[in-house]
Design a protein around this motif. Sequence first.
Motif, PDB file in Angstrom:
ATOM      1  N   GLN A  70       1.073  -1.207  -0.028  1.00 37.75           N
ATOM      2  CA  GLN A  70      -0.095  -0.058  -0.217  1.00 37.75           C
ATOM      3  C   GLN A  70       0.843   1.254  -0.055  1.00 37.75           C
ATOM      4  N   SER A  71       0.752   2.060  -0.957  1.00 38.75           N
ATOM      5  CA  SER A  71       1.563   3.168  -1.070  1.00 38.75           C
ATOM      6  C   SER A  71       1.210   4.339  -0.164  1.00 38.75           C
ATOM      7  N   ASP A  72       2.107   5.331   0.291  1.00 40.90           N
ATOM      8  CA  ASP A  72       1.667   6.358   1.527  1.00 40.90           C
ATOM      9  C   ASP A  72       0.656   7.295   0.863  1.00 40.90           C
ATOM     10  N   THR A  73       1.052   7.619  -0.583  1.00 38.43           N
ATOM     11  CA  THR A  73       0.132   8.676  -1.375  1.00 38.43           C
ATOM     12  C   THR A  73       0.159   8.290  -2.624  1.00 38.43           C
ATOM     13  N   HIS A  74      -0.902   9.286  -3.259  1.00 38.07           N
ATOM     14  CA  HIS A  74      -1.287   8.716  -4.551  1.00 38.07           C
ATOM     15  C   HIS A  74      -1.487  10.296  -5.266  1.00 38.07           C
ATOM     16  N   SER A  75      -0.884  10.223  -6.326  1.00 38.82           N
ATOM     17  CA  SER A  75      -1.144  11.743  -6.925  1.00 38.82           C
ATOM     18  C   SER A  75      -1.870  11.567  -8.322  1.00 38.82           C
ATOM     19  N   GLY A  76      -3.030  12.324  -8.253  1.00 42.90           N
ATOM     20  CA  GLY A  76      -3.866  12.181  -9.289  1.00 42.90           C
ATOM     21  C   GLY A  76      -3.277  13.135 -10.567  1.00 42.90           C
ATOM     22  N   THR A  77      -3.958  13.365 -11.563  1.00 45.43           N
ATOM     23  CA  THR A  77      -3.487  13.954 -12.773  1.00 45.43           C
ATOM     24  C   THR A  77      -3.244  15.530 -12.508  1.00 45.43           C
ATOM     25  N   MET A 128      -4.845   7.788   6.121  1.00 47.27           N
ATOM     26  CA  MET A 128      -4.365   8.059   7.129  1.00 47.27           C
ATOM     27  C   MET A 128      -5.445   7.434   8.352  1.00 47.27           C
ATOM     28  N   ALA A 129      -4.992   6.938   9.574  1.00 46.66           N
ATOM     29  CA  ALA A 129      -5.824   6.468  10.627  1.00 46.66           C
ATOM     30  C   ALA A 129      -7.168   7.196  10.713  1.00 46.66           C
ATOM     31  N   PRO A 130      -8.177   6.565  10.482  1.00 44.87           N
ATOM     32  CA  PRO A 130      -9.440   7.227  10.653  1.00 44.87           C
ATOM     33  C   PRO A 130     -10.094   7.927  11.843  1.00 44.87           C
ATOM     34  N   ASP A 131     -10.324   9.075  11.956  1.00 43.01           N
ATOM     35  CA  ASP A 131     -10.718   9.883  12.891  1.00 43.01           C
ATOM     36  C   ASP A 131     -12.476   9.675  13.049  1.00 43.01           C
ATOM     37  N   THR A 132     -12.714   8.687  13.569  1.00 46.94           N
ATOM     38  CA  THR A 132     -14.185   8.474  13.549  1.00 46.94           C
ATOM     39  C   THR A 132     -15.121   9.319  14.452  1.00 46.94           C
ATOM     40  N   ASP A 133     -14.489  10.365  15.128  1.00 38.25           N
ATOM     41  CA  ASP A 133     -15.457  11.543  15.869  1.00 38.25           C
ATOM     42  C   ASP A 133     -15.455  12.521  14.948  1.00 38.25           C
ATOM     43  N   ARG A 187     -24.645  10.169   9.274  1.00 40.55           N
ATOM     44  CA  ARG A 187     -23.305  10.711   9.167  1.00 40.55           C
ATOM     45  C   ARG A 187     -22.583   9.600   8.708  1.00 40.55           C
ATOM     46  N   VAL A 188     -21.441  10.230   8.048  1.00 44.74           N
ATOM     47  CA  VAL A 188     -20.603   9.106   7.122  1.00 44.74           C
ATOM     48  C   VAL A 188     -19.241   9.527   7.809  1.00 44.74           C
ATOM     49  N   HIS A 189     -18.517   8.662   8.545  1.00 44.49           N
ATOM     50  CA  HIS A 189     -17.334   8.876   9.162  1.00 44.49           C
ATOM     51  C   HIS A 189     -15.992   8.218   8.316  1.00 44.49           C
ATOM     52  N   PRO A 190     -14.820   8.842   8.296  1.00 46.41           N
ATOM     53  CA  PRO A 190     -13.779   8.051   7.611  1.00 46.41           C
ATOM     54  C   PRO A 190     -13.354   6.667   8.145  1.00 46.41           C
ATOM     55  N   GLY A 191     -13.108   5.793   7.427  1.00 45.19           N
ATOM     56  CA  GLY A 191     -12.876   4.418   7.836  1.00 45.19           C
ATOM     57  C   GLY A 191     -14.082   3.683   8.308  1.00 45.19           C
ATOM     58  N   GLN A 192     -15.102   3.913   7.681  1.00 46.17           N
ATOM     59  CA  GLN A 192     -16.380   3.278   8.094  1.00 46.17           C
ATOM     60  C   GLN A 192     -17.408   3.181   6.716  1.00 46.17           C
ATOM     61  N   VAL A 193     -18.027   2.247   6.976  1.00 46.99           N
ATOM     62  CA  VAL A 193     -19.136   1.667   5.679  1.00 46.99           C
ATOM     63  C   VAL A 193     -20.578   1.885   6.239  1.00 46.99           C
ATOM     64  N   THR A 194     -21.207   3.029   5.762  1.00 49.26           N
ATOM     65  CA  THR A 194     -22.480   3.483   6.270  1.00 49.26           C
ATOM     66  C   THR A 194     -23.503   2.691   5.137  1.00 49.26           C
ATOM     67  N   ILE A 198     -14.742  -3.038  -1.284  1.00 49.32           N
ATOM     68  CA  ILE A 198     -15.740  -1.912  -0.438  1.00 49.32           C
ATOM     69  C   ILE A 198     -14.821  -1.809   0.996  1.00 49.32           C
ATOM     70  N   ALA A 199     -14.392  -3.182   1.384  1.00 51.76           N
ATOM     71  CA  ALA A 199     -13.967  -3.147   2.579  1.00 51.76           C
ATOM     72  C   ALA A 199     -12.322  -2.532   2.638  1.00 51.76           C
ATOM     73  N   ALA A 200     -11.829  -2.842   1.148  1.00 54.42           N
ATOM     74  CA  ALA A 200     -10.407  -2.221   1.173  1.00 54.42           C
ATOM     75  C   ALA A 200     -10.563  -0.622   1.013  1.00 54.42           C
ATOM     76  N   ALA A 201     -11.610  -0.044   0.501  1.00 50.74           N
ATOM     77  CA  ALA A 201     -11.539   1.300   0.340  1.00 50.74           C
ATOM     78  C   ALA A 201     -11.777   1.772   1.820  1.00 50.74           C
ATOM     79  N   ARG A 202     -12.655   1.043   2.606  1.00 51.34           N
ATOM     80  CA  ARG A 202     -12.638   1.448   4.136  1.00 51.34           C
ATOM     81  C   ARG A 202     -11.488   1.452   4.776  1.00 51.34           C
ATOM     82  N   ASP A 203     -10.844   0.471   4.573  1.00 54.72           N
ATOM     83  CA  ASP A 203      -9.417   0.167   5.245  1.00 54.72           C
ATOM     84  C   ASP A 203      -8.389   1.509   5.039  1.00 54.72           C
ATOM     85  N   ARG A 204      -8.609   2.003   3.723  1.00 54.38           N
ATOM     86  CA  ARG A 204      -7.714   3.023   3.274  1.00 54.38           C
ATOM     87  C   ARG A 204      -8.082   4.329   3.773  1.00 54.38           C
TER      88      ARG A 204
END
Length: 311
Positions: free
Chosen positions: A9-16, A24-29, A54-61, A216-222
């Motif tokens: 898993q790369s640390d960053t990804h650059s778009g065009t 990042m570690a998700p901040d669920t708050d 509410r949609v939190h980072p690192g979660q599947v709603t 979908i789980a992989a996207a959540r883990d990112r």
Amino acid sequence: MTTDKTSPQSDTHSGTHGAVIEDMAPDTDAPLVELRGAGKAYGNIRALHGVDLRVHPGQVTCVLGDNGAGKSTLIKIISGLHQHTEGDFLVDGAPVRFSTPREALDKGIATVYQDLAVVPLMPVWRNFFLGSEMTKGPWPVRRLDIERMKKTADEELRNMGIVLDDLEQPIGTLSGGQRQCVAIARAVYFGARVLILDEPTAALGVKQSGVVLKYIAAARDRGLGVIFITHNPHHAYMVGDHFSVLRLGTMELSAERSRITLDELTNHMAGGAELAALKHELSQVSGVDVEELPEEEDLTAPVVATGEGAS
């Protein structure tokens, strides 16, 4: 298609356009997207009313509902296609009112619709960059940077665990599950922080549905916040962290995974009161055995209370 379980898993990804997405570690708050009493009316027709989400980072709603429940209207509000007519819509804690889907994309909200917005006869790499092609050379004779697009598409697909033998093959030759996965990887690469998936498993078989659920789980883990729109409670329960059930434009259920079982979710999705009435009616028909059906008190179980911090 095969998967690469050991792909780094790369640390960053650059778009065009130089956009950088960090894992990042998700901040669920802190919710990425929040609806407070949101609704939408078309003239005298109220399609959505009083919806809290509410949609939190690192979660599947997971948003579930039958046909006509209001799922499509909810998608259109969050994706910027339509504007809400009541309540509040917040992104990163700030009220917003999108005029176009482009404004939602600029805020990192990407939607993958059922049709996937792909051109079946074009190669996989070309569909990956469709509408945002990389170019090289001086203006006005700039040309497509084909090699860079192929390399980038391959790297980004591998970062999601997707390995395709030939990126030159038309995307229409891929299975439905593979096309869904390419669309998810494309949205992640182009800066999505919130990923809305519109019935991604509706037209797929069991095996291909499992492939899509894995990504979908992989996207959540990112660290992405995923909104999974579906009418299948079994698929939702496999990957969901929070469940919201819509019925006739209102929120019938909002519960964290720890507060609801699959059976309870299925009963709410199917409509407990309606099923109870149906069981009573079937019991009056000769030759129909209703003994194996759930008891009425199980079908009409009360709505699960929303936990602290839940939508």
